[in-house]
Design a protein around this motif. Sequence first.
Motif, PDB file in Angstrom:
ATOM      1  N   GLN A 233      33.870 -20.993 -48.334  1.00 44.61           N
ATOM      2  CA  GLN A 233      33.330 -20.486 -49.764  1.00 44.61           C
ATOM      3  C   GLN A 233      31.821 -21.113 -49.772  1.00 44.61           C
ATOM      4  OE1 GLN A 233      36.040 -21.522 -52.744  1.00 44.61           O
ATOM      5  NE2 GLN A 233      37.383 -20.243 -52.139  1.00 44.61           N
ATOM      6  N   LYS A 234      31.611 -22.283 -49.357  1.00 45.03           N
ATOM      7  CA  LYS A 234      30.148 -22.798 -49.499  1.00 45.03           C
ATOM      8  C   LYS A 234      29.299 -22.604 -48.480  1.00 45.03           C
ATOM      9  CE  LYS A 234      32.033 -27.194 -51.883  1.00 45.03           C
ATOM     10  NZ  LYS A 234      32.175 -28.638 -51.690  1.00 45.03           N
ATOM     11  N   TYR A 235      29.581 -22.224 -47.348  1.00 46.29           N
ATOM     12  CA  TYR A 235      28.846 -22.006 -46.183  1.00 46.29           C
ATOM     13  C   TYR A 235      29.155 -20.738 -45.337  1.00 46.29           C
ATOM     14  CZ  TYR A 235      28.689 -26.880 -47.304  1.00 46.29           C
ATOM     15  OH  TYR A 235      28.383 -28.261 -48.011  1.00 46.29           O
ATOM     16  N   PRO A 236      29.233 -19.520 -45.953  1.00 42.51           N
ATOM     17  CA  PRO A 236      29.570 -18.104 -45.370  1.00 42.51           C
ATOM     18  C   PRO A 236      28.615 -18.073 -44.116  1.00 42.51           C
ATOM     19  CG  PRO A 236      28.385 -17.815 -47.520  1.00 42.51           C
ATOM     20  CD  PRO A 236      28.740 -19.338 -47.409  1.00 42.51           C
ATOM     21  N   GLN A 237      27.176 -18.395 -44.309  1.00 37.48           N
ATOM     22  CA  GLN A 237      26.208 -18.098 -43.247  1.00 37.48           C
ATOM     23  C   GLN A 237      26.405 -18.767 -42.073  1.00 37.48           C
ATOM     24  OE1 GLN A 237      25.982 -19.943 -45.835  1.00 37.48           O
ATOM     25  NE2 GLN A 237      24.358 -21.731 -45.337  1.00 37.48           N
ATOM     26  N   VAL A 238      27.260 -19.987 -42.160  1.00 43.31           N
ATOM     27  CA  VAL A 238      27.801 -20.584 -40.909  1.00 43.31           C
ATOM     28  C   VAL A 238      29.136 -20.045 -40.306  1.00 43.31           C
ATOM     29  CG1 VAL A 238      28.783 -22.996 -40.105  1.00 43.31           C
ATOM     30  CG2 VAL A 238      26.885 -22.906 -41.666  1.00 43.31           C
ATOM     31  N   ILE A 239      29.888 -19.601 -41.215  1.00 39.74           N
ATOM     32  CA  ILE A 239      31.044 -18.691 -40.785  1.00 39.74           C
ATOM     33  C   ILE A 239      30.596 -17.502 -39.867  1.00 39.74           C
ATOM     34  CG2 ILE A 239      33.244 -17.550 -41.377  1.00 39.74           C
ATOM     35  CD1 ILE A 239      33.481 -20.739 -41.611  1.00 39.74           C
ATOM     36  N   ASP A 240      29.810 -16.866 -40.562  1.00 40.70           N
ATOM     37  CA  ASP A 240      29.080 -15.633 -39.983  1.00 40.70           C
ATOM     38  C   ASP A 240      28.457 -15.900 -38.655  1.00 40.70           C
ATOM     39  OD1 ASP A 240      28.115 -12.980 -39.902  1.00 40.70           O
ATOM     40  OD2 ASP A 240      26.183 -13.622 -40.855  1.00 40.70           O
ATOM     41  N   ALA A 241      27.761 -16.851 -38.383  1.00 40.97           N
ATOM     42  CA  ALA A 241      27.358 -17.387 -37.145  1.00 40.97           C
ATOM     43  C   ALA A 241      28.526 -17.762 -36.178  1.00 40.97           C
ATOM     44  CB  ALA A 241      26.410 -18.618 -37.255  1.00 40.97           C
ATOM     45  N   LEU A 242      29.365 -18.393 -36.589  1.00 43.41           N
ATOM     46  CA  LEU A 242      30.548 -18.553 -35.647  1.00 43.41           C
ATOM     47  C   LEU A 242      31.195 -17.350 -35.258  1.00 43.41           C
ATOM     48  CD1 LEU A 242      32.512 -20.416 -34.081  1.00 43.41           C
ATOM     49  CD2 LEU A 242      33.634 -20.331 -36.580  1.00 43.41           C
ATOM     50  N   PHE A 243      31.377 -16.659 -36.159  1.00 46.46           N
ATOM     51  CA  PHE A 243      31.826 -15.186 -35.805  1.00 46.46           C
ATOM     52  C   PHE A 243      31.121 -14.142 -34.797  1.00 46.46           C
ATOM     53  CE2 PHE A 243      33.502 -10.749 -36.509  1.00 46.46           C
ATOM     54  CZ  PHE A 243      34.766 -10.999 -36.769  1.00 46.46           C
ATOM     55  N   GLU A 244      29.812 -14.215 -35.115  1.00 45.71           N
ATOM     56  CA  GLU A 244      29.050 -13.351 -34.350  1.00 45.71           C
ATOM     57  C   GLU A 244      29.166 -13.864 -33.027  1.00 45.71           C
ATOM     58  OE1 GLU A 244      25.313 -13.264 -36.123  1.00 45.71           O
ATOM     59  OE2 GLU A 244      25.823 -11.843 -37.621  1.00 45.71           O
ATOM     60  N   ASP A 245      28.973 -15.138 -32.733  1.00 47.31           N
ATOM     61  CA  ASP A 245      28.863 -16.015 -31.411  1.00 47.31           C
ATOM     62  C   ASP A 245      30.370 -15.690 -30.689  1.00 47.31           C
ATOM     63  OD1 ASP A 245      27.256 -17.649 -29.587  1.00 47.31           O
ATOM     64  OD2 ASP A 245      29.268 -18.649 -29.670  1.00 47.31           O
ATOM     65  N   THR A 246      31.449 -15.942 -31.357  1.00 45.73           N
ATOM     66  CA  THR A 246      32.689 -15.775 -30.454  1.00 45.73           C
ATOM     67  C   THR A 246      32.795 -14.237 -30.147  1.00 45.73           C
ATOM     68  OG1 THR A 246      33.371 -17.335 -32.156  1.00 45.73           O
ATOM     69  CG2 THR A 246      34.973 -16.073 -30.787  1.00 45.73           C
ATOM     70  N   VAL A 247      32.488 -13.155 -31.024  1.00 40.55           N
ATOM     71  CA  VAL A 247      32.363 -11.819 -30.691  1.00 40.55           C
ATOM     72  C   VAL A 247      31.488 -11.560 -29.490  1.00 40.55           C
ATOM     73  CG1 VAL A 247      31.838  -9.459 -31.311  1.00 40.55           C
ATOM     74  CG2 VAL A 247      33.027 -10.934 -32.988  1.00 40.55           C
TER      75      VAL A 247
END
Length: 330
Positions: A233-247
């Motif tokens: 909830q606090k750091y969605p931009q970090v989760i987004d970066a993780l998701f994009e890199d994993t894809v």
Amino acid sequence: MKFASLDFTRRQITAAAVGTVLALAAGSSALAQAAKPASLRIGFQKSASLLTLQKAQGTLEKRLQVLGVPVQWVEFPAGPQLLEGLNVGSVDVGFVGEAPPIFAQAAGANFVYIGNDPASPEAEAIVVPKDSPIKSVAELKGRKVALNKGSNVHYLLVKALEKAGLKYSDIQPVFLPPADARAAFERGAVDAWVIWDPFLAAVEKQSGARLLADGRGVVSNHAYYLAERGYAQKYPQVIDALFEDTVAQGRWLKTHLDEAATLIAPLQGLDVEIVKLSLHRAQFNVQPITAAIAAEQQKIADTFADLKLIPKPVRIADALPGARKAVAAR
């Protein structure tokens, strides 16, 4: 936009990642969204080949360098232990099979599902020694079967027994982590072993273990990316970066299997050919959680509750990002 109700095509994955961020960020203050965490602590297993590849190549570190967020990799022997780490706050995100999140949710862990790897039923199996007289799952009645309690193979065992006309109570489960289970399997202390790749590929290639049944026609065998709820909830931009890199790295892996296996093999302590076999049986096509996937996970949770393998029933919907307000209100 509700994360659990979305249905995506492969070309929409990038847009889906943005949707994930919006869902996770809803209700957070602008200050919280702009804040930078001290790090991203990733719980991983060496058996998690895609994360192992990302760690080896440093691709995620490069993405997060822009945000000024360092990456820490914390290794665990299996999914249940990783979820314990997530629950006590020693990691922020993790990748596990389908069963560990259910056991963790039943124990009160506060996490959200942030993605999944599609079904890989061939990547887990029930095996016996090559010279074992056991020829079918039905012949496991009264036998000792090793497995990691609360792991993805726990559900495979339950459903495979059911398909063979047996109950879970008809066998003697022996709960051991992969390394100890392999030792017990090879010295004959157990009659069968339920295990996942690359441990499965290794025991097939190195010991000649024989498959009684894999997940085909029995279970889907999804794998999941999870995040501690507050961090997501606090750091969605970090989760987004993780998701994009994993894809991105998942796509690269499937189109460069030989090269990927060469990079991963020394980190897993396995021969390249063993790693190639395990990579071939997985999808590495990371996607957000859909309503259909959540429904499959709910079936597993209900099965475990019926068998009293978990202390109470759980609602998978409570661990989806959009459910956080309802959970907090109870």
